[in-house]
Design a protein around this motif. Structure first.
Motif, PDB file in Angstrom:
ATOM      1  N   PRO A 169      39.655  47.696  33.654  1.00 39.18           N
ATOM      2  CA  PRO A 169      39.010  48.779  33.152  1.00 39.18           C
ATOM      3  C   PRO A 169      38.896  47.889  30.986  1.00 39.18           C
ATOM      4  O   PRO A 169      39.722  47.751  30.435  1.00 39.18           O
ATOM      5  N   GLY A 170      37.277  47.899  31.233  1.00 37.94           N
ATOM      6  CA  GLY A 170      37.598  47.063  29.353  1.00 37.94           C
ATOM      7  C   GLY A 170      37.755  45.791  29.262  1.00 37.94           C
ATOM      8  O   GLY A 170      36.926  44.413  28.437  1.00 37.94           O
ATOM      9  N   ARG A 171      38.381  45.089  30.439  1.00 34.78           N
ATOM     10  CA  ARG A 171      38.509  44.094  30.694  1.00 34.78           C
ATOM     11  C   ARG A 171      38.145  43.186  31.645  1.00 34.78           C
ATOM     12  O   ARG A 171      38.842  42.408  32.578  1.00 34.78           O
ATOM     13  N   ASP A 172      37.264  43.297  32.587  1.00 28.85           N
ATOM     14  CA  ASP A 172      36.877  43.280  33.604  1.00 28.85           C
ATOM     15  C   ASP A 172      36.623  41.579  34.085  1.00 28.85           C
ATOM     16  O   ASP A 172      35.973  41.337  33.365  1.00 28.85           O
ATOM     17  N   LEU A 173      36.624  40.949  35.318  1.00 28.26           N
ATOM     18  CA  LEU A 173      36.689  39.912  35.066  1.00 28.26           C
ATOM     19  C   LEU A 173      35.235  39.268  36.046  1.00 28.26           C
ATOM     20  O   LEU A 173      34.621  38.033  35.014  1.00 28.26           O
ATOM     21  N   ASP A 174      34.474  40.294  36.013  1.00 32.67           N
ATOM     22  CA  ASP A 174      33.478  39.644  36.908  1.00 32.67           C
ATOM     23  C   ASP A 174      32.475  39.554  35.123  1.00 32.67           C
ATOM     24  O   ASP A 174      31.345  38.353  35.285  1.00 32.67           O
ATOM     25  N   GLU A 175      32.581  40.904  34.617  1.00 33.16           N
ATOM     26  CA  GLU A 175      31.727  40.459  32.922  1.00 33.16           C
ATOM     27  C   GLU A 175      32.454  39.627  32.710  1.00 33.16           C
ATOM     28  O   GLU A 175      31.091  38.954  31.958  1.00 33.16           O
ATOM     29  N   ASP A 229      39.004  29.134  41.862  1.00 29.89           N
ATOM     30  CA  ASP A 229      39.509  29.999  42.942  1.00 29.89           C
ATOM     31  C   ASP A 229      38.321  31.512  42.520  1.00 29.89           C
ATOM     32  O   ASP A 229      38.100  32.006  43.072  1.00 29.89           O
ATOM     33  N   LEU A 230      39.791  31.637  41.193  1.00 24.80           N
ATOM     34  CA  LEU A 230      39.259  32.574  40.703  1.00 24.80           C
ATOM     35  C   LEU A 230      36.914  32.990  40.459  1.00 24.80           C
ATOM     36  O   LEU A 230      36.976  33.838  40.259  1.00 24.80           O
ATOM     37  N   VAL A 231      37.255  31.910  39.804  1.00 25.50           N
ATOM     38  CA  VAL A 231      35.720  32.088  39.187  1.00 25.50           C
ATOM     39  C   VAL A 231      35.032  31.880  40.688  1.00 25.50           C
ATOM     40  O   VAL A 231      33.960  32.696  40.494  1.00 25.50           O
ATOM     41  N   GLU A 232      34.864  31.411  41.559  1.00 27.26           N
ATOM     42  CA  GLU A 232      34.112  31.350  42.816  1.00 27.26           C
ATOM     43  C   GLU A 232      34.494  32.885  43.210  1.00 27.26           C
ATOM     44  O   GLU A 232      33.646  32.732  43.716  1.00 27.26           O
ATOM     45  N   GLN A 233      35.168  33.263  43.575  1.00 21.69           N
ATOM     46  CA  GLN A 233      35.921  34.275  44.146  1.00 21.69           C
ATOM     47  C   GLN A 233      34.305  35.541  43.780  1.00 21.69           C
ATOM     48  O   GLN A 233      33.203  36.240  44.063  1.00 21.69           O
ATOM     49  N   SER A 234      34.711  35.963  41.657  1.00 20.32           N
ATOM     50  CA  SER A 234      34.223  35.928  41.174  1.00 20.32           C
ATOM     51  C   SER A 234      32.326  36.002  41.575  1.00 20.32           C
ATOM     52  O   SER A 234      32.054  37.144  41.626  1.00 20.32           O
ATOM     53  N   LEU A 235      31.887  34.778  41.573  1.00 21.14           N
ATOM     54  CA  LEU A 235      30.425  34.437  40.960  1.00 21.14           C
ATOM     55  C   LEU A 235      29.897  34.830  42.767  1.00 21.14           C
ATOM     56  O   LEU A 235      29.116  35.204  42.937  1.00 21.14           O
ATOM     57  N   ALA A 236      30.955  34.482  43.469  1.00 15.29           N
ATOM     58  CA  ALA A 236      30.439  34.640  44.783  1.00 15.29           C
ATOM     59  C   ALA A 236      29.779  36.481  44.939  1.00 15.29           C
ATOM     60  O   ALA A 236      29.292  36.929  45.622  1.00 15.29           O
ATOM     61  N   HIS A 237      30.927  36.753  44.938  1.00 20.83           N
ATOM     62  CA  HIS A 237      30.760  38.446  44.896  1.00 20.83           C
ATOM     63  C   HIS A 237      29.899  39.019  44.366  1.00 20.83           C
ATOM     64  O   HIS A 237      29.153  39.806  44.579  1.00 20.83           O
ATOM     65  N   GLN A 238      28.642  38.528  42.933  1.00 27.47           N
ATOM     66  CA  GLN A 238      28.163  38.875  42.312  1.00 27.47           C
ATOM     67  C   GLN A 238      27.080  37.828  42.529  1.00 27.47           C
ATOM     68  O   GLN A 238      25.458  38.556  41.899  1.00 27.47           O
ATOM     69  N   GLY A 239      26.885  37.109  43.997  1.00 33.28           N
ATOM     70  CA  GLY A 239      25.777  36.692  44.142  1.00 33.28           C
ATOM     71  C   GLY A 239      25.043  35.504  42.983  1.00 33.28           C
ATOM     72  O   GLY A 239      24.502  35.538  42.831  1.00 33.28           O
ATOM     73  N   LEU A 240      25.933  34.806  42.711  1.00 35.95           N
ATOM     74  CA  LEU A 240      25.423  34.187  40.889  1.00 35.95           C
ATOM     75  C   LEU A 240      25.634  32.890  41.966  1.00 35.95           C
ATOM     76  O   LEU A 240      26.869  32.357  43.006  1.00 35.95           O
ATOM     77  N   ALA A 241      25.244  31.559  40.980  1.00 32.29           N
ATOM     78  CA  ALA A 241      25.446  30.642  41.323  1.00 32.29           C
ATOM     79  C   ALA A 241      26.758  29.972  40.756  1.00 32.29           C
ATOM     80  O   ALA A 241      27.055  30.451  40.403  1.00 32.29           O
TER      81      ALA A 241
END
Length: 287
Positions: A169-175, A229-241
Protein backbone atom coordinates in the motif's frame (compact mmCIF):
# COMPACT_ATOMS: atom_id res chain seq x y z
CA UNK A 1 11.12 -4.41 27.99
CA UNK A 2 11.45 -1.11 26.11
CA UNK A 3 11.60 -1.06 22.31
CA UNK A 4 12.49 1.94 20.16
CA UNK A 5 12.03 2.19 16.40
CA UNK A 6 14.52 4.70 15.05
CA UNK A 7 12.96 6.04 11.87
CA UNK A 8 9.25 5.58 11.21
CA UNK A 9 9.04 5.79 7.45
CA UNK A 10 7.45 3.11 5.28
CA UNK A 11 8.83 0.04 7.07
CA UNK A 12 9.18 1.54 10.54
CA UNK A 13 5.55 2.65 10.61
CA UNK A 14 4.39 -0.76 9.33
CA UNK A 15 6.29 -2.39 12.19
CA UNK A 16 4.79 0.06 14.68
CA UNK A 17 1.29 -0.87 13.52
CA UNK A 18 2.06 -4.56 14.13
CA UNK A 19 3.44 -3.84 17.60
CA UNK A 20 0.81 -1.29 18.62
CA UNK A 21 -1.50 -3.81 20.37
CA UNK A 22 1.45 -4.89 22.56
CA UNK A 23 2.70 -1.41 23.35
CA UNK A 24 1.85 -1.34 27.09
CA UNK A 25 4.04 -4.41 27.62
CA UNK A 26 6.72 -3.24 25.18
CA UNK A 27 7.11 0.35 26.22
CA UNK A 28 7.11 1.32 22.55
CA UNK A 29 8.93 4.49 21.48
CA UNK A 30 8.92 5.83 17.91
CA UNK A 31 11.21 8.45 16.45
CA UNK A 32 10.93 10.73 13.46
CA UNK A 33 13.15 13.49 12.11
CA UNK A 34 10.11 15.61 11.28
CA UNK A 35 8.22 17.31 14.09
CA UNK A 36 5.04 17.55 12.00
CA UNK A 37 4.77 13.73 11.91
CA UNK A 38 4.53 13.32 15.68
CA UNK A 39 0.75 13.64 15.73
CA UNK A 40 0.23 10.87 13.18
CA UNK A 41 2.56 8.52 15.04
CA UNK A 42 1.33 9.19 18.57
CA UNK A 43 -1.61 6.71 18.48
CA UNK A 44 0.84 3.90 17.68
CA UNK A 45 3.20 4.23 20.62
CA UNK A 46 3.70 5.16 24.24
CA UNK A 47 6.11 7.92 23.29
CA UNK A 48 7.08 9.71 20.08
CA UNK A 49 10.31 11.71 19.85
CA UNK A 50 12.00 13.86 17.26
CA UNK A 51 15.41 12.27 16.78
CA UNK A 52 18.27 12.72 14.36
CA UNK A 53 20.25 9.52 14.90
CA UNK A 54 23.51 11.37 14.21
CA UNK A 55 22.87 13.64 17.21
CA UNK A 56 24.29 11.95 20.35
CA UNK A 57 21.98 13.74 22.78
CA UNK A 58 18.82 12.92 20.82
CA UNK A 59 19.81 9.31 20.12
CA UNK A 60 20.76 8.68 23.74
CA UNK A 61 17.45 10.06 24.95
CA UNK A 62 15.47 7.87 22.54
CA UNK A 63 17.29 4.68 23.62
CA UNK A 64 17.91 5.19 27.31
CA UNK A 65 14.89 3.10 28.42
CA UNK A 66 15.02 0.46 25.69
CA UNK A 67 16.28 -3.08 25.61
CA UNK A 68 15.74 -3.31 21.84
CA UNK A 69 16.45 -0.80 19.07
CA UNK A 70 15.20 -1.24 15.51
CA UNK A 71 16.89 1.06 13.00
CA UNK A 72 14.69 1.70 9.94
CA UNK A 73 16.69 4.63 8.63
CA UNK A 74 16.11 6.50 5.40
CA UNK A 75 17.59 9.67 3.91
CA UNK A 76 15.60 12.85 4.40
CA UNK A 77 13.79 14.68 1.64
CA UNK A 78 14.02 13.80 -2.04
CA UNK A 79 14.51 10.11 -2.75
CA UNK A 80 17.35 10.94 -5.17
CA UNK A 81 19.91 11.34 -2.40
CA UNK A 82 23.60 11.34 -3.26
CA UNK A 83 26.22 9.11 -1.68
CA UNK A 84 27.12 11.69 0.97
CA UNK A 85 23.48 11.94 1.99
CA UNK A 86 23.41 8.18 2.49
CA UNK A 87 26.68 8.27 4.40
CA UNK A 88 25.33 10.88 6.79
CA UNK A 89 22.09 8.95 7.36
CA UNK A 90 23.57 5.49 7.86
CA UNK A 91 27.31 5.55 8.62
CA UNK A 92 27.23 8.64 10.83
CA UNK A 93 24.24 7.24 12.75
CA UNK A 94 26.01 4.00 13.58
CA UNK A 95 29.22 5.76 14.55
CA UNK A 96 27.06 7.75 16.94
CA UNK A 97 25.40 4.59 18.28
CA UNK A 98 28.72 2.87 18.92
CA UNK A 99 30.02 5.84 20.86
CA UNK A 100 26.89 5.77 23.05
CA UNK A 101 26.84 2.04 23.82
CA UNK A 102 28.83 2.35 27.08
CA UNK A 103 26.03 4.63 28.34
CA UNK A 104 23.35 2.12 27.26
CA UNK A 105 24.07 -1.08 29.21
CA UNK A 106 20.39 -2.07 29.11
CA UNK A 107 20.32 -2.02 25.27
CA UNK A 108 20.86 -5.69 24.43
CA UNK A 109 19.35 -6.11 20.96
CA UNK A 110 19.97 -4.07 17.79
CA UNK A 111 18.24 -4.64 14.45
CA UNK A 112 18.85 -2.83 11.19
CA UNK A 113 17.01 -2.87 7.86
CA UNK A 114 19.72 -2.90 5.21
CA UNK A 115 19.33 -3.74 1.52
CA UNK A 116 20.08 -6.61 -0.84
CA UNK A 117 21.89 -4.04 -2.99
CA UNK A 118 25.02 -4.86 -0.98
CA UNK A 119 25.41 -8.07 -3.01
CA UNK A 120 26.08 -6.20 -6.24
CA UNK A 121 25.74 -7.98 -9.57
CA UNK A 122 25.87 -11.77 -9.82
CA UNK A 123 25.22 -12.26 -13.55
CA UNK A 124 21.80 -13.72 -12.77
CA UNK A 125 23.16 -16.30 -10.31
CA UNK A 126 21.68 -17.12 -6.91
CA UNK A 127 23.14 -15.49 -3.79
CA UNK A 128 22.51 -16.04 -0.08
CA UNK A 129 23.85 -14.77 3.24
CA UNK A 130 27.11 -16.70 2.76
CA UNK A 131 27.82 -14.90 -0.53
CA UNK A 132 30.43 -12.17 -0.03
CA UNK A 133 28.88 -8.73 -0.43
CA UNK A 134 30.35 -6.92 -3.42
CA UNK A 135 28.48 -3.68 -4.12
CA UNK A 136 29.70 -1.22 -6.67
CA UNK A 137 30.53 2.33 -5.65
CA UNK A 138 27.66 4.45 -4.37
CA UNK A 139 24.70 3.64 -2.12
CA UNK A 140 25.41 -0.09 -1.85
CA UNK A 141 28.95 0.44 -0.58
CA UNK A 142 27.68 2.90 2.05
CA UNK A 143 25.09 0.39 3.26
CA UNK A 144 27.74 -2.33 3.49
CA UNK A 145 29.95 -0.01 5.55
CA UNK A 146 26.97 0.55 7.85
CA UNK A 147 26.50 -3.21 8.23
CA UNK A 148 30.17 -3.62 9.08
CA UNK A 149 29.96 -1.00 11.82
CA UNK A 150 27.11 -2.91 13.46
CA UNK A 151 28.69 -6.30 12.83
CA UNK A 152 31.73 -5.23 14.83
CA UNK A 153 29.58 -4.84 17.98
CA UNK A 154 30.28 -8.06 19.86
CA UNK A 155 28.59 -7.53 23.23
CA UNK A 156 24.99 -7.13 21.98
CA UNK A 157 22.71 -9.24 19.79
CA UNK A 158 22.82 -7.68 16.31
CA UNK A 159 20.61 -8.69 13.38
CA UNK A 160 20.88 -7.17 9.91
CA UNK A 161 17.85 -7.75 7.69
CA UNK A 162 18.66 -7.24 4.02
CA UNK A 163 15.40 -6.22 2.34
CA UNK A 164 14.44 -6.64 -1.28
CA UNK A 165 12.66 -3.87 -3.19
CA UNK A 166 9.55 -2.88 -1.27
CA UNK A 167 5.98 -2.89 -2.50
CA UNK A 168 2.59 -2.66 -0.84
CA UNK A 169 0.00 0.00 0.00
CA UNK A 170 1.36 3.37 -1.05
CA UNK A 171 3.90 1.68 -3.33
CA UNK A 172 1.55 -0.23 -5.59
CA UNK A 173 3.34 -1.71 -8.59
CA UNK A 174 0.39 -1.31 -10.96
CA UNK A 175 0.41 2.41 -10.27
CA UNK A 176 4.17 2.63 -10.67
CA UNK A 177 4.33 0.66 -13.92
CA UNK A 178 1.25 1.80 -15.82
CA UNK A 179 3.15 4.74 -17.29
CA UNK A 180 5.21 2.27 -19.34
CA UNK A 181 2.17 1.07 -21.30
CA UNK A 182 2.77 1.07 -25.04
CA UNK A 183 6.29 2.39 -24.76
CA UNK A 184 9.32 1.21 -26.71
CA UNK A 185 12.16 0.48 -24.30
CA UNK A 186 15.82 -0.22 -24.91
CA UNK A 187 17.12 -3.63 -23.84
CA UNK A 188 15.33 -6.92 -23.27
CA UNK A 189 14.25 -6.45 -19.65
CA UNK A 190 16.22 -9.51 -18.57
CA UNK A 191 17.53 -8.18 -15.26
CA UNK A 192 16.25 -10.09 -12.22
CA UNK A 193 14.55 -8.11 -9.46
CA UNK A 194 13.86 -9.26 -5.90
CA UNK A 195 10.84 -7.96 -4.00
CA UNK A 196 9.28 -8.06 -0.56
CA UNK A 197 5.89 -6.81 0.58
CA UNK A 198 6.03 -4.23 3.36
CA UNK A 199 3.88 -6.55 5.52
CA UNK A 200 6.60 -9.21 5.30
CA UNK A 201 9.38 -6.69 5.99
CA UNK A 202 7.55 -5.66 9.17
CA UNK A 203 6.61 -9.25 10.00
CA UNK A 204 10.21 -10.43 9.71
CA UNK A 205 11.35 -7.59 11.96
CA UNK A 206 8.79 -8.56 14.60
CA UNK A 207 9.88 -12.20 14.37
CA UNK A 208 13.52 -11.15 14.68
CA UNK A 209 12.76 -9.18 17.84
CA UNK A 210 10.78 -12.04 19.40
CA UNK A 211 13.22 -14.75 18.28
CA UNK A 212 16.41 -12.85 19.11
CA UNK A 213 17.78 -13.41 15.62
CA UNK A 214 21.40 -12.55 14.98
CA UNK A 215 23.60 -12.17 11.93
CA UNK A 216 22.40 -11.44 8.40
CA UNK A 217 18.98 -12.49 7.08
CA UNK A 218 17.72 -11.93 3.54
CA UNK A 219 14.10 -10.73 3.54
CA UNK A 220 12.76 -11.30 0.03
CA UNK A 221 9.89 -13.25 -1.42
CA UNK A 222 10.27 -16.71 -2.93
CA UNK A 223 10.56 -15.87 -6.60
CA UNK A 224 12.88 -13.35 -8.25
CA UNK A 225 11.28 -11.93 -11.36
CA UNK A 226 12.76 -10.40 -14.50
CA UNK A 227 11.89 -6.77 -15.20
CA UNK A 228 10.22 -7.78 -18.46
CA UNK A 229 7.94 -10.32 -16.78
CA UNK A 230 7.03 -7.97 -13.95
CA UNK A 231 6.07 -5.18 -16.34
CA UNK A 232 4.13 -7.45 -18.69
CA UNK A 233 2.15 -9.08 -15.86
CA UNK A 234 1.16 -5.71 -14.46
CA UNK A 235 0.18 -4.15 -17.78
CA UNK A 236 -1.77 -7.24 -18.85
CA UNK A 237 -3.70 -7.19 -15.57
CA UNK A 238 -4.59 -3.56 -16.13
CA UNK A 239 -5.63 -4.19 -19.73
CA UNK A 240 -2.92 -1.87 -20.99
CA UNK A 241 -0.66 -2.13 -24.03
CA UNK A 242 2.52 -4.07 -23.43
CA UNK A 243 6.05 -2.67 -23.67
CA UNK A 244 8.01 -3.21 -26.86
CA UNK A 245 11.55 -4.27 -25.95
CA UNK A 246 13.95 -2.94 -28.59
CA UNK A 247 17.18 -4.72 -27.65
CA UNK A 248 20.49 -2.91 -27.41
CA UNK A 249 21.91 -1.09 -24.42
CA UNK A 250 21.31 -4.18 -22.30
CA UNK A 251 22.93 -4.08 -18.85
CA UNK A 252 26.20 -5.95 -18.46
CA UNK A 253 24.58 -8.32 -15.98
CA UNK A 254 21.31 -10.16 -15.43
CA UNK A 255 21.35 -8.97 -11.82
CA UNK A 256 21.00 -11.46 -8.97
CA UNK A 257 18.52 -13.93 -7.57
CA UNK A 258 18.36 -13.86 -3.80
CA UNK A 259 17.61 -16.89 -1.65
CA UNK A 260 15.49 -16.62 1.50
CA UNK A 261 16.15 -20.05 3.03
CA UNK A 262 17.57 -18.65 6.26
CA UNK A 263 14.44 -16.55 6.76
CA UNK A 264 12.37 -19.72 6.53
CA UNK A 265 14.74 -21.75 8.70
CA UNK A 266 14.27 -19.15 11.42
CA UNK A 267 10.55 -19.90 11.26
CA UNK A 268 9.12 -16.96 9.33
CA UNK A 269 6.30 -17.77 6.92
CA UNK A 270 5.84 -15.25 4.13
CA UNK A 271 2.45 -13.59 3.80
CA UNK A 272 3.19 -12.69 0.17
CA UNK A 273 5.51 -15.35 -1.30
CA UNK A 274 5.36 -14.08 -4.89
CA UNK A 275 4.52 -10.75 -6.48
CA UNK A 276 1.89 -12.39 -8.71
CA UNK A 277 0.25 -14.06 -5.70
CA UNK A 278 0.40 -11.18 -3.25
CA UNK A 279 -2.33 -8.88 -4.46
CA UNK A 280 0.20 -6.62 -6.14
CA UNK A 281 -1.89 -6.56 -9.28
CA UNK A 282 -5.19 -6.18 -7.46
CA UNK A 283 -7.18 -3.00 -7.83
CA UNK A 284 -7.92 -2.91 -4.12
CA UNK A 285 -4.25 -2.23 -3.44
CA UNK A 286 -4.28 1.14 -5.20
CA UNK A 287 -3.68 3.74 -2.48
Amino acid sequence: MGLTIIGCGYVGQALARRLQPQRPQLGLTLTTTRQERQGALRPLADEVMVCDATDPEQLLKSLQNSRTAVFCLGPKGNQQVDEEGYRHTFVDSFHCLRLLLPQLPQLRQILYTSSCSVYGDANGDWVDETTPASPGPGHGSVLLESEQLLGAINDRTVCILRLGALHGPGRDLDERLKGLAGQARQGEGNTFTNWVHVDDAAGALEAAVDGHWSGVVNVVNDQPIRVRDLVEQSLAHQGLATVQWMGGLEPQSDGRRIRNQRLKQLGYRLLHPNVDQSGVFSANQVP
